[in-house]
Scaffold this active site. Structure first.
Site, PDB file in Angstrom:
ATOM      1  N   GLY A 193      -1.263   1.129   9.677  1.00 25.03           N
ATOM      2  CA  GLY A 193      -1.679   1.532   8.340  1.00 25.03           C
ATOM      3  C   GLY A 193      -3.153   1.857   8.236  1.00 25.03           C
ATOM      4  O   GLY A 193      -3.539   2.916   7.715  1.00 25.03           O
ATOM      5  N   GLY A 207     -16.587  -4.630  11.116  1.00 21.38           N
ATOM      6  CA  GLY A 207     -15.542  -4.345  10.130  1.00 21.38           C
ATOM      7  C   GLY A 207     -15.923  -4.738   8.718  1.00 21.38           C
ATOM      8  O   GLY A 207     -15.360  -4.231   7.745  1.00 21.38           O
ATOM      9  N   MET A 259      -8.534 -10.972  15.959  1.00 18.71           N
ATOM     10  CA  MET A 259      -8.663 -11.470  14.582  1.00 18.71           C
ATOM     11  C   MET A 259      -8.316 -12.957  14.526  1.00 18.71           C
ATOM     12  O   MET A 259      -7.395 -13.416  15.191  1.00 18.71           O
ATOM     13  CB  MET A 259      -7.708 -10.690  13.656  1.00 18.71           C
ATOM     14  CG  MET A 259      -7.857 -11.037  12.203  1.00 18.71           C
ATOM     15  SD  MET A 259      -7.013  -9.832  11.133  1.00 18.71           S
ATOM     16  CE  MET A 259      -5.330 -10.340  11.302  1.00 18.71           C
ATOM     17  N   LYS A 284       0.796  -1.232   0.000  1.00 15.37           N
ATOM     18  CA  LYS A 284       0.000   0.000   0.000  1.00 15.37           C
ATOM     19  C   LYS A 284       0.833   1.290   0.000  1.00 15.37           C
ATOM     20  O   LYS A 284       0.394   2.306  -0.528  1.00 15.37           O
ATOM     21  CB  LYS A 284      -0.947   0.013   1.204  1.00 15.37           C
ATOM     22  CG  LYS A 284      -2.130  -0.916   1.047  1.00 15.37           C
ATOM     23  CD  LYS A 284      -3.106  -0.741   2.198  1.00 15.37           C
ATOM     24  CE  LYS A 284      -4.270  -1.684   2.057  1.00 15.37           C
ATOM     25  NZ  LYS A 284      -5.280  -1.495   3.092  1.00 15.37           N
TER      26      LYS A 284
HETATM   27  P1  NAP Z   1      -0.623  -2.615  11.063  1.00 16.11           P
HETATM   28  O1  NAP Z   1      -0.210  -1.518  10.129  1.00 16.11           O
HETATM   29  O2  NAP Z   1       0.302  -3.736  11.316  1.00 16.11           O
HETATM   30  O3  NAP Z   1      -0.983  -1.901  12.480  1.00 16.11           O
HETATM   31  C1  NAP Z   1      -1.340  -2.650  13.591  1.00 16.11           C
HETATM   32  C2  NAP Z   1      -1.641  -1.742  14.780  1.00 16.11           C
HETATM   33  O4  NAP Z   1      -2.127  -2.565  15.833  1.00 16.11           O
HETATM   34  C3  NAP Z   1      -0.419  -1.012  15.335  1.00 16.11           C
HETATM   35  O5  NAP Z   1      -0.831   0.210  15.886  1.00 16.11           O
HETATM   36  C4  NAP Z   1       0.051  -1.957  16.452  1.00 16.11           C
HETATM   37  O6  NAP Z   1       0.706  -1.279  17.513  1.00 16.11           O
HETATM   38  C5  NAP Z   1      -1.265  -2.489  16.968  1.00 16.11           C
HETATM   39  N1  NAP Z   1      -1.144  -3.829  17.552  1.00 16.11           N
HETATM   40  C6  NAP Z   1      -0.799  -4.966  16.916  1.00 16.11           C
HETATM   41  N2  NAP Z   1      -0.823  -6.013  17.769  1.00 16.11           N
HETATM   42  C7  NAP Z   1      -1.175  -5.508  18.981  1.00 16.11           C
HETATM   43  C8  NAP Z   1      -1.363  -6.078  20.265  1.00 16.11           C
HETATM   44  N3  NAP Z   1      -1.185  -7.372  20.484  1.00 16.11           N
HETATM   45  N4  NAP Z   1      -1.723  -5.256  21.288  1.00 16.11           N
HETATM   46  C9  NAP Z   1      -1.917  -3.929  21.072  1.00 16.11           C
HETATM   47  N5  NAP Z   1      -1.736  -3.326  19.884  1.00 16.11           N
HETATM   48  C10 NAP Z   1      -1.387  -4.112  18.839  1.00 16.11           C
HETATM   49  O7  NAP Z   1      -1.988  -3.288  10.579  1.00 16.11           O
HETATM   50  P2  NAP Z   1      -3.165  -2.621   9.707  1.00 16.11           P
HETATM   51  O8  NAP Z   1      -2.897  -2.821   8.268  1.00 16.11           O
HETATM   52  O9  NAP Z   1      -3.377  -1.250  10.222  1.00 16.11           O
HETATM   53  O10 NAP Z   1      -4.408  -3.585  10.058  1.00 16.11           O
HETATM   54  C11 NAP Z   1      -4.945  -3.626  11.368  1.00 16.11           C
HETATM   55  C12 NAP Z   1      -6.233  -4.433  11.403  1.00 16.11           C
HETATM   56  O11 NAP Z   1      -7.246  -3.796  10.630  1.00 16.11           O
HETATM   57  C13 NAP Z   1      -6.102  -5.855  10.822  1.00 16.11           C
HETATM   58  O12 NAP Z   1      -6.807  -6.734  11.637  1.00 16.11           O
HETATM   59  C14 NAP Z   1      -6.766  -5.732   9.456  1.00 16.11           C
HETATM   60  O13 NAP Z   1      -7.338  -6.963   9.029  1.00 16.11           O
HETATM   61  C15 NAP Z   1      -7.860  -4.723   9.757  1.00 16.11           C
HETATM   62  N6  NAP Z   1      -8.321  -4.009   8.552  1.00 16.11           N
HETATM   63  C16 NAP Z   1      -9.639  -4.118   8.214  1.00 16.11           C
HETATM   64  C17 NAP Z   1     -10.119  -3.451   7.098  1.00 16.11           C
HETATM   65  C18 NAP Z   1     -11.576  -3.561   6.751  1.00 16.11           C
HETATM   66  O14 NAP Z   1     -11.936  -3.303   5.590  1.00 16.11           O
HETATM   67  N7  NAP Z   1     -12.441  -3.891   7.682  1.00 16.11           N
HETATM   68  C19 NAP Z   1      -9.244  -2.682   6.309  1.00 16.11           C
HETATM   69  C20 NAP Z   1      -7.907  -2.589   6.694  1.00 16.11           C
HETATM   70  C21 NAP Z   1      -7.453  -3.268   7.817  1.00 16.11           C
HETATM   71  P3  NAP Z   1       2.279  -0.917  17.510  1.00 16.11           P
HETATM   72  O15 NAP Z   1       2.385   0.426  16.885  1.00 16.11           O
HETATM   73  O16 NAP Z   1       2.629  -0.962  18.924  1.00 16.11           O
HETATM   74  O17 NAP Z   1       2.955  -2.000  16.694  1.00 16.11           O
END
Ligand code: NAP
Length: 283
Positions: free
Chosen positions: A132, A248, A201, A70
């Site tokens: 992200g 979601g 998840m 992305k």
């Molecule tokens: P990402 O860029 O990896 O960001 C993950 C975030 O979650 C970071 O802020 C991370 O904190 C935090 N995190 C991860 N594990 C954690 C834990 N065990 N405890 C507390 N905080 C935690 O991922 P992303 O792309 O943003 O995606 C995040 C979620 O959104 C995924 O589940 C994805 O499937 C979902 N999503 C859904 C849609 C939809 O259409 N519904 C679209 C996009 C994404 P740190 O900064 O500390 O690492």
């Protein structure tokens, strides 16, 4: 039927086999009788440039872009729309007149999902996570008029960085907090809570929600970006608190609807996208 005139769109990512987007888009093309086909393309990290150049040469009309491309994809585009530029990530590319134009429909998808139950205008939003998806949601919700945003994140530095960017680019009221007592206080008068972390998840469905029912009031709108499972640990807590849940899956559908519109000029019916997902889950 695919013919020489069929328009090709698709998704690039690594992995892509789990993606529900081909089901949603192809169902809508069929329903609207549009001569398009949506194809998943597995693109490895070092093939991204070739993939974008190849898509242009093959006269592909558009692509969705998913993890891990992305941000990286921006290097290979000719221009970007304002939202994608603010967010710094692209999930939709349109190819037109030999130009690749980047868009981001993730944030719009999240806001549209929330706005099914409540306007975001002037609302206080608390967001868990600063990754992200959080960037897309935070920029869009503030662009669309949210009054203030509190970002709670595990790694404080990531929350500060996003806070600074939002303040610089949008001049918005943005605070950060940890997951402790300060978050509890911020939730007391919050209107909207959004989880953008992957907590709960699949396969980690038994993880503990970052926010428990005791910290939610009944007027709170609770949106979990996680959509597998549909009823996440956070949404179970939301139910206990009698607060208003936004799944979601709604964001997934709305971001897809916006991409579809960018490529075809037409909004597909929400129900067609929704049914395509339902059928895939209960064949
Ligand atoms: P990402 O860029 O990896 O960001 C993950 C975030 O979650 C970071 O802020 C991370 O904190 C935090 N995190 C991860 N594990 C954690 C834990 N065990 N405890 C507390 N905080 C935690 O991922 P992303 O792309 O943003 O995606 C995040 C979620 O959104 C995924 O589940 C994805 O499937 C979902 N999503 C859904 C849609 C939809 O259409 N519904 C679209 C996009 C994404 P740190 O900064 O500390 O690492």
């Amino acid at each position: 039927m695919i013919t020489g005139k069929t328009n090709v769109v698709g998704i690039i990512g690594n992995p892509v086999e789990h993606s529900l987007s081909p089901l949603m888009h192809n169902a809508a093309f069929k329903h609207l009788n549009l001569d398009y086909i949506y194809v998943p393309f597995l693109v490895s990290n070092n093939s991204l440039e070739d993939a974008i150049k190849g898509a242009k040469s093959l006269n592909i009309k558009g692509l969705n872009v998913t993890i891990p491309h992305k941000t990286e994809v921006i290097k290979y585009l000719d221009s970007m729309d304002k939202s994608a530029e603010f967010i710094g990530a692209v999930n939709t590319v349109k190819f037109e007149d030999d130009q690749a134009i980047g868009f981001n429909t993730d944030g719009i998808g999240a806001v549209k999902a929330i706005e099914e139950v409540s306007s975001v205008k002037d609302k206080k939003v608390v967001m868990l996570g600063a990754g992200g998806a959080a960037r897309a949601v935070a920029f869009q919700i503030l662009i669309d008029g949210a009054g203030s945003l509190v970002i709670a994140n595990r790694t404080p530095e990531n929350a500060f960085n996003l806070q600074n960017e939002l303040k610089d680019k949008l001049n918005s009221d943005v605070k950060t907090t940890d997951f402790g007592e300060k978050l509890e206080n911020e939730l007391k008068d919050a209107d909207i809570l959004i989880n953008t972390t992957p907590i709960g998840m699949y396969p980690n469905i038994d993880q503990e929600s970052l926010v428990k029912a005791e910290l939610m009031h009944s007027n709170l709108v609770v949106n979990d970006l996680v959509y597998n499972p549909l009823k996440t640990c956070l949404l179970k807590e939301c139910e206990k608190a009698n607060a208003q849940a936004v799944s979601g899956i709604k964001m997934l559908i709305y971001q897809g609807i916006e991409s579809f519109k960018i490529w075809t000029g037409v909004y597909p019916p929400f129900e067609i996208f929704e049914n395509a997902i339902k059928i895939s889950q209960n064949p």
